[in-house]
Scaffold this motif. Sequence first.
Motif, mmCIF file in Angstrom:
data_model
loop_
_atom_site.group_PDB
_atom_site.id
_atom_site.type_symbol
_atom_site.label_atom_id
_atom_site.label_comp_id
_atom_site.label_asym_id
_atom_site.label_seq_id
_atom_site.Cartn_x
_atom_site.Cartn_y
_atom_site.Cartn_z
ATOM 1 N N ASN A 2 42.893 49.097 48.120
ATOM 2 C CA ASN A 2 44.186 48.821 48.749
ATOM 3 C C ASN A 2 44.352 49.500 50.105
ATOM 4 N N SER A 3 43.379 50.333 50.495
ATOM 5 C CA SER A 3 43.448 51.013 51.792
ATOM 6 C C SER A 3 42.801 50.157 52.879
ATOM 7 N N GLN A 4 43.228 48.922 52.957
ATOM 8 C CA GLN A 4 42.769 47.974 53.973
ATOM 9 C C GLN A 4 43.788 46.849 54.017
ATOM 10 N N SER A 5 43.653 45.972 54.971
ATOM 11 C CA SER A 5 44.671 44.937 55.178
ATOM 12 C C SER A 5 44.380 43.643 54.433
ATOM 13 N N LEU A 6 43.094 43.288 54.319
ATOM 14 C CA LEU A 6 42.721 41.994 53.751
ATOM 15 C C LEU A 6 41.289 42.053 53.251
ATOM 16 N N ALA A 7 41.026 41.405 52.114
ATOM 17 C CA ALA A 7 39.657 41.240 51.622
ATOM 18 C C ALA A 7 39.292 39.761 51.671
ATOM 19 N N LEU A 8 38.077 39.473 52.133
ATOM 20 C CA LEU A 8 37.579 38.109 52.219
ATOM 21 C C LEU A 8 36.375 37.953 51.291
ATOM 22 N N GLY A 9 36.470 37.081 50.309
ATOM 23 C CA GLY A 9 35.323 36.770 49.468
ATOM 24 C C GLY A 9 34.515 35.653 50.081
ATOM 25 N N VAL A 10 33.189 35.763 50.029
ATOM 26 C CA VAL A 10 32.342 34.757 50.675
ATOM 27 C C VAL A 10 32.195 33.489 49.831
ATOM 28 N N SER A 11 32.720 33.516 48.604
ATOM 29 C CA SER A 11 32.740 32.337 47.744
ATOM 30 C C SER A 11 33.913 32.469 46.793
ATOM 31 N N ASP A 12 34.266 31.381 46.139
ATOM 32 C CA ASP A 12 35.364 31.441 45.175
ATOM 33 C C ASP A 12 35.025 32.369 44.019
ATOM 34 N N ASP A 13 33.751 32.381 43.606
ATOM 35 C CA ASP A 13 33.317 33.289 42.536
ATOM 36 C C ASP A 13 33.532 34.745 42.932
ATOM 37 N N VAL A 14 33.210 35.085 44.167
ATOM 38 C CA VAL A 14 33.373 36.464 44.644
ATOM 39 C C VAL A 14 34.850 36.833 44.695
ATOM 40 N N THR A 15 35.675 35.924 45.212
ATOM 41 C CA THR A 15 37.113 36.177 45.267
ATOM 42 C C THR A 15 37.691 36.363 43.863
ATOM 43 N N LYS A 16 37.264 35.529 42.940
ATOM 44 C CA LYS A 16 37.736 35.649 41.554
ATOM 45 C C LYS A 16 37.356 36.994 40.960
ATOM 46 N N SER A 17 36.141 37.465 41.251
ATOM 47 C CA SER A 17 35.698 38.743 40.691
ATOM 48 C C SER A 17 36.518 39.907 41.249
ATOM 49 N N ILE A 18 36.926 39.829 42.514
ATOM 50 C CA ILE A 18 37.784 40.873 43.103
ATOM 51 C C ILE A 18 39.118 40.924 42.356
ATOM 52 N N ASN A 19 39.707 39.762 42.180
ATOM 53 C CA ASN A 19 41.012 39.708 41.517
ATOM 54 C C ASN A 19 40.938 40.095 40.045
ATOM 55 N N THR A 20 39.808 39.786 39.410
ATOM 56 C CA THR A 20 39.656 40.083 37.984
ATOM 57 C C THR A 20 39.392 41.553 37.724
ATOM 58 N N TYR A 21 38.469 42.143 38.483
ATOM 59 C CA TYR A 21 38.029 43.514 38.195
ATOM 60 C C TYR A 21 38.857 44.575 38.914
ATOM 61 N N ILE A 22 39.379 44.252 40.098
ATOM 62 C CA ILE A 22 40.095 45.262 40.887
ATOM 63 C C ILE A 22 41.606 45.062 40.827
ATOM 64 N N LYS A 23 42.031 43.787 40.771
ATOM 65 C CA LYS A 23 43.465 43.471 40.779
ATOM 66 C C LYS A 23 44.172 44.146 41.961
ATOM 67 N N PRO A 24 43.703 43.909 43.176
ATOM 68 C CA PRO A 24 44.273 44.589 44.344
ATOM 69 C C PRO A 24 45.680 44.112 44.681
ATOM 70 N N LYS A 25 46.411 44.960 45.382
ATOM 71 C CA LYS A 25 47.753 44.605 45.851
ATOM 72 C C LYS A 25 47.708 43.935 47.218
ATOM 73 N N ILE A 26 46.588 44.094 47.918
ATOM 74 C CA ILE A 26 46.434 43.459 49.232
ATOM 75 C C ILE A 26 46.043 41.991 49.070
ATOM 76 N N PRO A 27 46.206 41.168 50.105
ATOM 77 C CA PRO A 27 45.781 39.766 50.023
ATOM 78 C C PRO A 27 44.257 39.648 49.893
ATOM 79 N N VAL A 28 43.821 38.667 49.126
ATOM 80 C CA VAL A 28 42.395 38.345 48.985
ATOM 81 C C VAL A 28 42.240 36.847 49.231
ATOM 82 N N LYS A 29 41.388 36.473 50.165
ATOM 83 C CA LYS A 29 41.159 35.067 50.490
ATOM 84 C C LYS A 29 39.668 34.756 50.418
#
Length: 371
Positions: free
Chosen positions: A135-162
């Motif tokens: 959460n100590s950043q402004s935005l996370a970018l996943g290079v694929s939908d699978d990568v983005t899903k894994s960020i949201n599943t394992y980390i559950k960040p409060k920042i935007p993830v695209k």
Amino acid sequence: MKKIKILHIIKSLGRGGAEMLIPETIKLHDQSRFEFHVIYFLPWKDQMVERILEAGGKVTCLSSSNNIKLLQQYPKVVQYCEENDIDLIHCHLPWAGFLGRLVYSKTKIPSVYTEHNMQDRYHIITKTLNKLTYNSQSLALGVSDDVTKSINTYIKPKIPVKTLLNGVDTKAFQINQKKGMETRNSLGIPGDALVIGNVAVFRFQKRLVEWLQVFKTIEDKNPSVYGIIVGFGPLEEEVKAEVERLSLNEKVFFPGMQTEVKPYFSAMDIFMMSSSFEGLPIALLEAMSMECAIVSTDAGGIKEVIRDEQDGLVCKVDEWQKLSDLCQILIEKPRKLENYKKAARERVVKNFSLRKMVDELEVIYSDFVTK
């Protein structure tokens, strides 16, 4: 108009997928609007430095012999940001990401992090640090939908993830038959042979030992087939020992680390990947752009790129032995092989161009800086 100053932070500038994207994207960015700086930390991995300079970027190495010393460089990075009036930081890969989050906590300069891998594939230390710092950043970018899903599943960040899909410069990566033939001649491969290749860092997830075992099965049925594996890495000795064990010394060639890989892609008919996991591999997109027919496992983002029996042939990750059967289909049916070569390029031109990726990045950069 004042240029927006972007600082890329990355551990090394060797020939990895994330590393290669930096000069390729800088080259296509609107440099009347943006100015690009790059900081890296491993001076012996500098293959992309010259390309970045040629593309108009500025490069600084803060030499660090290990990850702890890399993190200890964060005061120098803060100082660099202040002295160069940096507007936004873009970090790549975990340890550069951790450092970037320290800088963000100190400076509040907008910080974007590109995630290239699935969270469950990281070492426990990396996963733990990610959860603590994400959460100590402004935005996370996943290079694929699978990568983005894994960020949201394992980390559950409060920042935007695209999701921002990787891309390739399809104008630069076009097959050159002459260069391909010259490459074959330099390696001693007959001009009419069928060549199966790969471009990879020699790491365990690439499963190059298994790749060689698949190749051996193919070669037993088709003695005129040759192989090329471009790259190097920590498992190089293990991979070459497998070549010895399988008696493939005269059939599979290792050109080593190459800054310019297009002549090798031009020499390949089939690009075969046996990976156990991936984000969205740049080498795959480059091979497709260079009209290599694709045969691969469906690891990670690969299945988002290759639609089975449309853009290439794929099998399940744990069924990698089937790669030999898929290659055999193309060997026995030359017309199908040619069709898949054309289909691969068409797919990447329409959906995975670097121009599209750069346009989306410029919107992201501008939005954060003008807020």
